[in-house]
Design a protein around this motif. Sequence first.
Motif, PDB file in Angstrom:
ATOM      1  N   GLU A  30       0.670  -0.969  -0.077  1.00 51.88           N
ATOM      2  CA  GLU A  30      -0.040   0.018  -0.017  1.00 51.88           C
ATOM      3  C   GLU A  30       0.825   1.081  -0.243  1.00 51.88           C
ATOM      4  N   ARG A  31       1.797   1.151   0.934  1.00 59.48           N
ATOM      5  CA  ARG A  31       2.656   2.447   0.763  1.00 59.48           C
ATOM      6  C   ARG A  31       3.634   2.575  -0.450  1.00 59.48           C
ATOM      7  N   VAL A  32       3.894   1.468  -1.103  1.00 61.53           N
ATOM      8  CA  VAL A  32       4.521   1.615  -2.232  1.00 61.53           C
ATOM      9  C   VAL A  32       3.835   2.082  -3.559  1.00 61.53           C
ATOM     10  N   ARG A  33       2.564   1.748  -3.462  1.00 63.85           N
ATOM     11  CA  ARG A  33       1.378   2.381  -4.473  1.00 63.85           C
ATOM     12  C   ARG A  33       1.067   3.613  -4.294  1.00 63.85           C
ATOM     13  N   ALA A  34       1.259   4.243  -2.927  1.00 65.18           N
ATOM     14  CA  ALA A  34       0.707   5.636  -2.637  1.00 65.18           C
ATOM     15  C   ALA A  34       1.760   6.635  -3.123  1.00 65.18           C
ATOM     16  N   ARG A  35       3.139   5.992  -3.344  1.00 73.52           N
ATOM     17  CA  ARG A  35       4.058   7.029  -3.812  1.00 73.52           C
ATOM     18  C   ARG A  35       3.910   7.203  -5.420  1.00 73.52           C
ATOM     19  N   PRO A  36       4.319   8.569  -5.748  1.00 72.37           N
ATOM     20  CA  PRO A  36       4.365   8.661  -7.310  1.00 72.37           C
ATOM     21  C   PRO A  36       5.010   7.671  -8.085  1.00 72.37           C
ATOM     22  N   SER A  37       6.208   7.372  -7.641  1.00 78.75           N
ATOM     23  CA  SER A  37       7.089   6.370  -8.391  1.00 78.75           C
ATOM     24  C   SER A  37       6.405   4.892  -8.395  1.00 78.75           C
ATOM     25  N   GLY A  38       5.701   4.828  -7.435  1.00 75.53           N
ATOM     26  CA  GLY A  38       5.326   3.312  -7.032  1.00 75.53           C
ATOM     27  C   GLY A  38       4.262   2.692  -8.115  1.00 75.53           C
ATOM     28  N   ALA A  39       3.554   3.544  -8.743  1.00 75.49           N
ATOM     29  CA  ALA A  39       2.383   3.109  -9.525  1.00 75.49           C
ATOM     30  C   ALA A  39       2.714   2.218 -10.542  1.00 75.49           C
ATOM     31  N   ARG A  40       4.048   2.350 -11.112  1.00 79.64           N
ATOM     32  CA  ARG A  40       4.378   1.611 -12.119  1.00 79.64           C
ATOM     33  C   ARG A  40       5.426   0.502 -11.798  1.00 79.64           C
ATOM     34  N   ILE A  41       5.629   0.091 -10.600  1.00 78.92           N
ATOM     35  CA  ILE A  41       6.420  -0.858 -10.220  1.00 78.92           C
ATOM     36  C   ILE A  41       5.850  -2.087  -9.952  1.00 78.92           C
ATOM     37  N   PRO A  42       6.258  -3.191 -10.794  1.00 79.39           N
ATOM     38  CA  PRO A  42       5.556  -4.378 -10.651  1.00 79.39           C
ATOM     39  C   PRO A  42       5.782  -5.049  -9.106  1.00 79.39           C
ATOM     40  N   ILE A  43       4.751  -5.388  -8.452  1.00 73.82           N
ATOM     41  CA  ILE A  43       4.855  -6.048  -7.189  1.00 73.82           C
ATOM     42  C   ILE A  43       4.084  -7.395  -7.254  1.00 73.82           C
ATOM     43  N   LEU A  44       5.085  -8.179  -6.705  1.00 77.73           N
ATOM     44  CA  LEU A  44       4.476  -9.750  -6.457  1.00 77.73           C
ATOM     45  C   LEU A  44       4.691 -10.164  -4.970  1.00 77.73           C
ATOM     46  N   VAL A  45       3.512 -10.699  -4.674  1.00 80.51           N
ATOM     47  CA  VAL A  45       3.578 -11.045  -3.027  1.00 80.51           C
ATOM     48  C   VAL A  45       3.720 -12.576  -2.837  1.00 80.51           C
TER      49      VAL A  45
END
Length: 141
Positions: free
Chosen positions: A84-99
């Motif tokens: 959630e914190r990564v996605r809230a960052r302007p640069s975090g919207a485009r980073i692929p995230i795998l959990v």
Amino acid sequence: RSPSLHHPPWSGGPVSAISRIVLLVEDAESCSTTLEVALDRIPDLVVKSATTSEQALEMLHREPISALITDLHLPNMDGMELVERVRARPSGARIPILVISGDADPRTPERVLRAGADAFFAKPYSPAAVRQKLETLLNAV
């Protein structure tokens, strides 16, 4: 030192200027090692590791991370909050995230994807499947 290489403070070695950096957030060393071996097969990919969400956020602030792979169960801040914190960052919207998680709750995959992750893998998982999904996501960016 070659001008195309730099040494991040947490790294054990040089990172090529053309390398993509994947940040692996996992507090269990055996899981981290297994994934690192699988991800080594991706060309021009450098794996950096963090054992806490706080370390991961600091690394994301300092370094151009191309993708994030995180466990859910981490000390202090869990992987869900990290996503959630990564996605809230302007640069975090485009980073692929795998959990990746051993959480047995059948609602976890849906919650993780709603929080902003691109993929969820239940433990035990196939390192090859994680690698394949990561390659697909990196090539789509």
